[in-house]
Design an enzyme around this catalytic site. Structure first.
Site, PDB file in Angstrom:
ATOM      1  CG  ASP A 112      -1.872  -1.430   0.953  1.00  9.69           C
ATOM      2  OD1 ASP A 112      -2.280  -1.960   2.321  1.00  9.69           O
ATOM      3  OD2 ASP A 112      -2.318  -1.149   0.065  1.00  9.69           O
ATOM      4  CG  ASP A 130      -6.863  -1.390  -1.245  1.00  9.57           C
ATOM      5  OD1 ASP A 130      -5.967  -1.438  -0.088  1.00  9.57           O
ATOM      6  OD2 ASP A 130      -7.543  -2.586  -1.576  1.00  9.57           O
TER       7      ASP A 130
END
Ligand code: KNH
Length: 156
Positions: A112, A130
């Site tokens: 991330d 995401d």
């Protein structure tokens, strides 16, 4: 039909490319300010789902992701012809789910790097997959509600 799978493929390519760049050019925990106090690029790893829930439960994530992928393909085959918005949103969900699935399969964790501070709250660091998943899910809901209202009108 094919172009929606192409959309998923493009999402996967962008997701994997951005993660690869972050892994190759940043140390874990390293942070690059893009807009001070609002948006940073922070190299982060998450072996869970949103907010790090179910940390390390890879088997659960594999099963859930397969369900997401099968569901998305099923509904895309079923409804894509008459509903472009639904097909596009399913393409986003498909791309996002597979993007994170590749990370989980290869590294048992997800890379991330989008780090936002919204009104002082540090939103969980996320990635392209995401974003595609979240936008895709929201659009599926909108497309479904829109279809329901359309059906409601024609019934009268
Ligand atoms: C993401 C979250 C809000 C809330 C869930 C539902 C779980 C199934 C597998 C996936 C999941 C959905 C799917 C096990 C980041 C294919 C950061 C997460 C969400 C969703 C609640 C990491 C994604 C923060 C791993 C939608 C998360 C965030 C996942 C779904 C916001 C309104 C995303 C977006 C854009 N990602 O699901 O570290 O915590 O990248 O992979 O989790 O598990 O904001």
């Amino acid at each position: 039909m094919f172009k929606y799978y192409l959309l998923a493929g493009i999402i996967i390519a962008i997701d994997q490319l951005t993660k690869w760049i972050v892994v190759r050019t940043m140390e874990i925990g390293e942070r690059i300010p893009v807009f001070e106090n609002f948006f940073y690029l922070t190299s982060h790893r998450n072996s869970g789902a949103a907010w790090g829930i179910l940390e390390g439960q890879m088997m659960f994530f594999y099963i859930i992701t397969v369900i997401f992928v099968i569901g998305a393909v099923y509904y895309m085959e079923k409804y894509a012809r008459e509903d472009k918005l639904l097909a596009i949103s399913l393409g986003l969900v498909l791309g996002g789910a597979i993007g994170n699935f590749i990370d989980r399969l290869l590294h048992q964790e997800v890379v991330d790097f989008f780090d936002f501070y919204l009104f002082g709250y540090n939103f969980p660091i996320f990635n392209v997959a995401d974003s595609a998943l979240t936008i895709g899910v929201i659009l599926v809901i909108i497309a479904t509600i829109f279809d329901e209202t359309q059906k409601g009108k024609t019934k009268k």
